[in-house]
Design an enzyme around this catalytic site. Structure first.
Site, mmCIF file in Angstrom:
data_model
loop_
_atom_site.group_PDB
_atom_site.id
_atom_site.type_symbol
_atom_site.label_atom_id
_atom_site.label_comp_id
_atom_site.label_asym_id
_atom_site.label_seq_id
_atom_site.Cartn_x
_atom_site.Cartn_y
_atom_site.Cartn_z
ATOM 1 N N ALA A 66 -35.891 55.289 -75.209
ATOM 2 C CA ALA A 66 -34.774 54.502 -74.673
ATOM 3 C C ALA A 66 -34.101 55.235 -73.518
ATOM 4 O O ALA A 66 -33.627 54.605 -72.567
ATOM 5 C CB ALA A 66 -33.759 54.214 -75.783
ATOM 6 N N GLY B 133 -36.308 54.624 -70.642
ATOM 7 C CA GLY B 133 -36.348 53.179 -70.425
ATOM 8 C C GLY B 133 -35.094 52.654 -69.766
ATOM 9 O O GLY B 133 -35.144 51.733 -68.943
ATOM 10 N N ASP B 134 -33.964 53.242 -70.086
ATOM 11 C CA ASP B 134 -32.688 52.867 -69.486
ATOM 12 C C ASP B 134 -32.750 53.041 -67.968
ATOM 13 O O ASP B 134 -32.343 52.159 -67.202
ATOM 14 C CB ASP B 134 -31.574 53.725 -70.079
ATOM 15 C CG ASP B 134 -30.232 53.518 -69.396
ATOM 16 O OD1 ASP B 134 -29.799 52.364 -69.287
ATOM 17 O OD2 ASP B 134 -29.622 54.512 -68.981
ATOM 18 N N SER B 135 -33.276 54.176 -67.521
ATOM 19 C CA SER B 135 -33.363 54.451 -66.083
ATOM 20 C C SER B 135 -34.395 53.568 -65.397
ATOM 21 O O SER B 135 -34.149 53.071 -64.293
ATOM 22 C CB SER B 135 -33.720 55.928 -65.857
ATOM 23 O OG SER B 135 -32.704 56.780 -66.334
#
Length: 202
Positions: A33, A36-38
């Site tokens: 995550a 994945g956020d970036s």
């Protein structure tokens, strides 16, 4: 061709940065995550700047509307039925993970579903399934009314002259309103604020 070029770019980056080969399956859901956020934010920012030059604060507000936990949770409402068993497993692992941080401007449910979404994005990126990554993000944005020529999507509501209430109305009309109701209900903090409204995972 595009997937091959992206793989070549990532491979060149890994070599230049002297990165070790790591099996993506060895990463915890929260690490997935984290990356994945970036990755997702870069995808959204690329779409936002595609409209041309404008004030950076407006770009930030448009992007923030789509990277908030409420929006990511709403996207998962459109995506869950389209996931493979493996993809669904990654999402659920992320959703069920216990994070040391807490939701600031989102419900616990939205926050956890958003973490699952980001874990899925991170896993698809690290396993170099770029075509599938773009396919799922596009499907989610289409569900929010952001694609297929929809000019009144969530991001467009924040153009000059728009309002926070107007943005919520657009999301409601696009089918994401119920998933975001908790974070936009009167009396609660709205996720659309100028001071980084999506800072829910830091």
């Amino acid at each position: 061709m595009e997937t091959s070029m992206t793989s070549d770019l990532l491979r060149a980056y890994k070599e230049a940065m002297e990165l070790d080969q790591v099996d993506p399956r060895s990463y915890s859901p929260l690490v997935l995550a984290y990356i994945g956020d970036s990755v997702y934010e870069v995808m959204i920012r690329m779409r936002v700047i595609n409209g041309g030059n404008t004030q950076v604060n407006k770009l930030h507000r448009r992007a923030s509307r789509l990277v908030c936990a409420g929006a990511q949770s709403a996207m998962m409402g459109f995506l869950e039925g389209e996931l493979t068993p493996e993809e669904l497993s990654v999402f659920k692992r992320g959703r069920n993970s216990h994070s040391a941080s807490s939701a600031k401007n989102a419900s616990i449910t939205d926050y956890r579903r958003a973490t699952g979404f980001e874990a899925l994005v991170g896993w698809l990126f690290l396993t170099e399934q770029f075509g599938r990554l773009v396919e799922l993000v596009s499907l989610g944005l289409r569900g929010l009314g952001e694609l297929s020529g929809n000019k009144t999507g969530a991001g467009e509501c924040l153009e000059e002259g728009g309002s926070e209430a107007g943005g919520g109305k657009c999301l409601e009309e696009s089918g994401a309103g119920k998933a975001m109701e908790e974070s936009s209900r009167p009396g609660k903090e709205n996720i659309i604020q100028e001071n980084d409204p999506c800072d829910t995972k830091n």
